[in-house]
Design a protein around this motif. Structure first.
Motif, PDB file in Angstrom:
ATOM      1  N   ALA A 253     -22.142 -10.107  42.539  1.00 52.91           N
ATOM      2  CA  ALA A 253     -21.144 -10.167  43.610  1.00 52.91           C
ATOM      3  C   ALA A 253     -21.778 -10.475  44.960  1.00 52.91           C
ATOM      4  N   LEU A 254     -23.039 -10.075  45.163  1.00 48.45           N
ATOM      5  CA  LEU A 254     -23.691 -10.349  46.445  1.00 48.45           C
ATOM      6  C   LEU A 254     -23.809 -11.850  46.687  1.00 48.45           C
ATOM      7  N   GLU A 255     -24.242 -12.588  45.691  1.00 50.46           N
ATOM      8  CA  GLU A 255     -24.396 -14.034  45.866  1.00 50.46           C
ATOM      9  C   GLU A 255     -23.047 -14.689  46.122  1.00 50.46           C
ATOM     10  N   ARG A 256     -22.010 -14.257  45.410  1.00 48.19           N
ATOM     11  CA  ARG A 256     -20.677 -14.826  45.649  1.00 48.19           C
ATOM     12  C   ARG A 256     -20.222 -14.540  47.085  1.00 48.19           C
ATOM     13  N   THR A 257     -20.483 -13.324  47.552  1.00 46.79           N
ATOM     14  CA  THR A 257     -20.091 -12.967  48.910  1.00 46.79           C
ATOM     15  C   THR A 257     -20.849 -13.805  49.933  1.00 46.79           C
ATOM     16  N   CYS A 258     -22.147 -13.966  49.734  1.00 46.71           N
ATOM     17  CA  CYS A 258     -22.959 -14.753  50.668  1.00 46.71           C
ATOM     18  C   CYS A 258     -22.498 -16.211  50.711  1.00 46.71           C
ATOM     19  N   ARG A 259     -22.223 -16.769  49.559  1.00 44.01           N
ATOM     20  CA  ARG A 259     -21.780 -18.160  49.520  1.00 44.01           C
ATOM     21  C   ARG A 259     -20.374 -18.311  50.119  1.00 44.01           C
ATOM     22  N   THR A 260     -19.535 -17.298  49.926  1.00 44.78           N
ATOM     23  CA  THR A 260     -18.204 -17.331  50.531  1.00 44.78           C
ATOM     24  C   THR A 260     -18.301 -17.254  52.044  1.00 44.78           C
ATOM     25  N   ASN A 261     -19.157 -16.356  52.547  1.00 40.47           N
ATOM     26  CA  ASN A 261     -19.358 -16.275  53.993  1.00 40.47           C
ATOM     27  C   ASN A 261     -19.878 -17.594  54.555  1.00 40.47           C
ATOM     28  N   ALA A 262     -20.758 -18.240  53.814  1.00 38.36           N
ATOM     29  CA  ALA A 262     -21.279 -19.541  54.248  1.00 38.36           C
ATOM     30  C   ALA A 262     -20.164 -20.586  54.312  1.00 38.36           C
ATOM     31  N   ASP A 263     -19.256 -20.544  53.351  1.00 34.75           N
ATOM     32  CA  ASP A 263     -18.120 -21.476  53.378  1.00 34.75           C
ATOM     33  C   ASP A 263     -17.250 -21.246  54.611  1.00 34.75           C
ATOM     34  N   PHE A 264     -17.079 -19.984  54.992  1.00 35.72           N
ATOM     35  CA  PHE A 264     -16.300 -19.683  56.188  1.00 35.72           C
ATOM     36  C   PHE A 264     -16.979 -20.236  57.448  1.00 35.72           C
ATOM     37  N   VAL A 265     -18.296 -20.136  57.512  1.00 33.49           N
ATOM     38  CA  VAL A 265     -19.020 -20.691  58.659  1.00 33.49           C
ATOM     39  C   VAL A 265     -18.816 -22.200  58.724  1.00 33.49           C
ATOM     40  N   ARG A 285     -12.863 -23.661  48.725  1.00 24.66           N
ATOM     41  CA  ARG A 285     -14.013 -23.193  47.945  1.00 24.66           C
ATOM     42  C   ARG A 285     -14.229 -21.697  48.137  1.00 24.66           C
ATOM     43  N   ALA A 286     -14.044 -21.217  49.373  1.00 25.72           N
ATOM     44  CA  ALA A 286     -14.165 -19.781  49.633  1.00 25.72           C
ATOM     45  C   ALA A 286     -13.113 -18.992  48.855  1.00 25.72           C
ATOM     46  N   LEU A 287     -11.896 -19.514  48.823  1.00 25.57           N
ATOM     47  CA  LEU A 287     -10.816 -18.853  48.090  1.00 25.57           C
ATOM     48  C   LEU A 287     -11.129 -18.772  46.603  1.00 25.57           C
ATOM     49  N   CYS A 288     -11.670 -19.838  46.049  1.00 25.53           N
ATOM     50  CA  CYS A 288     -11.996 -19.851  44.616  1.00 25.53           C
ATOM     51  C   CYS A 288     -13.153 -18.907  44.290  1.00 25.53           C
ATOM     52  N   ARG A 289     -14.109 -18.808  45.199  1.00 26.46           N
ATOM     53  CA  ARG A 289     -15.273 -17.953  44.953  1.00 26.46           C
ATOM     54  C   ARG A 289     -14.889 -16.473  44.950  1.00 26.46           C
ATOM     55  N   THR A 290     -14.228 -16.031  46.030  1.00 23.76           N
ATOM     56  CA  THR A 290     -13.942 -14.609  46.206  1.00 23.76           C
ATOM     57  C   THR A 290     -12.570 -14.444  46.859  1.00 23.76           C
ATOM     58  N   PRO A 291     -11.487 -14.441  46.091  1.00 28.46           N
ATOM     59  CA  PRO A 291     -10.136 -14.361  46.665  1.00 28.46           C
ATOM     60  C   PRO A 291      -9.931 -13.144  47.566  1.00 28.46           C
ATOM     61  N   SER A 292     -10.441 -11.985  47.171  1.00 26.12           N
ATOM     62  CA  SER A 292     -10.214 -10.777  47.969  1.00 26.12           C
ATOM     63  C   SER A 292     -10.888 -10.876  49.331  1.00 26.12           C
ATOM     64  N   LEU A 293     -12.100 -11.407  49.366  1.00 31.57           N
ATOM     65  CA  LEU A 293     -12.795 -11.577  50.638  1.00 31.57           C
ATOM     66  C   LEU A 293     -12.090 -12.617  51.496  1.00 31.57           C
ATOM     67  N   PHE A 294     -11.585 -13.659  50.857  1.00 31.77           N
ATOM     68  CA  PHE A 294     -10.859 -14.696  51.596  1.00 31.77           C
ATOM     69  C   PHE A 294      -9.657 -14.084  52.316  1.00 31.77           C
ATOM     70  N   VAL A 295      -8.909 -13.243  51.630  1.00 30.01           N
ATOM     71  CA  VAL A 295      -7.723 -12.628  52.232  1.00 30.01           C
ATOM     72  C   VAL A 295      -8.122 -11.727  53.393  1.00 30.01           C
ATOM     73  N   ARG A 296      -9.166 -10.912  53.204  1.00 29.68           N
ATOM     74  CA  ARG A 296      -9.612 -10.017  54.280  1.00 29.68           C
ATOM     75  C   ARG A 296     -10.067 -10.805  55.501  1.00 29.68           C
ATOM     76  N   ARG A 297     -10.839 -11.864  55.272  1.00 29.60           N
ATOM     77  CA  ARG A 297     -11.329 -12.655  56.397  1.00 29.60           C
ATOM     78  C   ARG A 297     -10.181 -13.368  57.108  1.00 29.60           C
ATOM     79  N   ALA A 298      -9.221 -13.852  56.335  1.00 30.65           N
ATOM     80  CA  ALA A 298      -8.074 -14.544  56.937  1.00 30.65           C
ATOM     81  C   ALA A 298      -7.257 -13.601  57.815  1.00 30.65           C
ATOM     82  N   ILE A 299      -7.029 -12.387  57.329  1.00 26.71           N
ATOM     83  CA  ILE A 299      -6.290 -11.397  58.097  1.00 26.71           C
ATOM     84  C   ILE A 299      -7.062 -11.031  59.370  1.00 26.71           C
ATOM     85  N   GLY A 300      -8.367 -10.849  59.235  1.00 23.89           N
ATOM     86  CA  GLY A 300      -9.198 -10.510  60.390  1.00 23.89           C
ATOM     87  C   GLY A 300      -9.208 -11.606  61.428  1.00 23.89           C
TER      88      GLY A 300
END
Length: 308
Positions: A253-265, A285-300
């Protein structure tokens, strides 16, 4: 060249520069205003600035009271090559970095040297220590805010995640040997050289500290306009691939989170540069990697825009 002292300096301040003379002038002024009064030399490598910009830089250096060495590359070779050239020019036992356009606050070096010497006196190896600092982050379209550097815990993991500990050379002070421990800058990385370099340092036994009882000690003036979102995405992928063994000791999950954060940048950079389809690509791509993180980041992100 503007050298006032022929003695070996106690500190070399290394500055890469390209076509930003006004930014360089602000950086030099912040060095001039330091409350640390040790023997200091400023080394500037100009990475092939156009003739007009370089003429202004030469004028700024001539007028400065700092001990400055100015070296010019006739062509633009890129930030990693320039940083390696700066590494090769180190003479002092201690080293700090500053990017042209960013500034130090007056007590930065005083606080960092105090912390560094306290650590060494306590038995820490001088070649395994960098003293970073908290810093202010200023975007063109937003107010300045302070970013705290959290150095407790697994620093490799924190650097990969890029949320609690961030890799910026202009925050760091250390010995010459400590920076050589990290090796050379990767010429393939047009962006994110700092992240790769910090990871190399920590993975080779280095440790990052911050001054005690001190707030922000420098300011980063962030500008995404003109940057390539796809280039940033490519460099993130290369850094993660280079340091893949660091991911292996953690849950996937750490690698998925890191790559998702990179997609957001990358998506953020695409937005600032009005690259609509590129932004959609990275967000998808961020949504496909980690949907839950995508939703949290979008709300934030929505909440932050409303508050500003």
């Amino acid at each position: 060249m503007n050298q006032q002292s022929k003695s070996i300096p106690a500190l070399d301040v290394l500055i890469p520069h390209y076509n930003d003379p006004s930014g360089l002038a602000k950086s030099l002024a912040s060095i001039q205003n330091q409350t640390w009064f040790g023997n200091m030399r400023v080394v500037i490598v100009d990475d092939g600035s156009d003739a007009n910009a370089y003429e202004k830089v030469a004028g700024i250096v001539t007028q400065s009271s700092l001990n400055i060495v100015l070296v010019r590359s006739e062509i633009n070779r890129g930030r990693p090559v320039t940083r390696n050239a700066l590494l090769d020019m180190i003479q002092a036992p201690f080293v700090a970095w500053l990017d042209a356009g960013d500034i130090w606050y007056p007590d930065k070096l005083t606080h960092q040297f105090k912390r560094l010497f306290t650590l060494i006196a306590g038995g820490a190896r001088a070649d395994q220590i960098w003293v970073s600092c908290h810093y202010d982050w200023k975007r063109v379209d937003r107010r300045r805010h302070t970013v705290q550097q959290t150095v407790e815990g697994d620093q490799v993991k924190s650097l990969l995640a890029g949320e609690k500990l961030r890799a910026y050379l202009w925050t760091a002070l250390g010995t010459r040997e400590s920076f050589l421990r990290a090796g050379r800058f990767d010429n393939r990385l047009g962006r994110l050289q700092d992240l790769d370099y910090f990871l190399s340092f920590v993975r080779r036994g280095g440790q990052i500290f911050v001054p005690e009882d001190a707030g922000a000690q420098c300011c980063y003036f962030k500008e995404d306009v003109g940057r390539s979102a796809r280039e940033v995405g490519r460099c993130f992928a290369l850094v993660f691939e280079k340091h893949r063994p660091a991911f292996a000791v953690h849950p996937r999950a750490l690698e998925r989170t890191c790559r998702t954060n990179a997609d957001f940048v990358s998506a953020r950079i695409a937005r600032y540069n009005r690259q609509r389809f590129t932004r959609i690509y990275f967000l998808a791509r961020a949504l496909c990697r980690t949907p839950s993180l995508f939703v949290r980041r979008a709300i934030g992100s929505i909440a932050q825009r409303v508050s500003t």
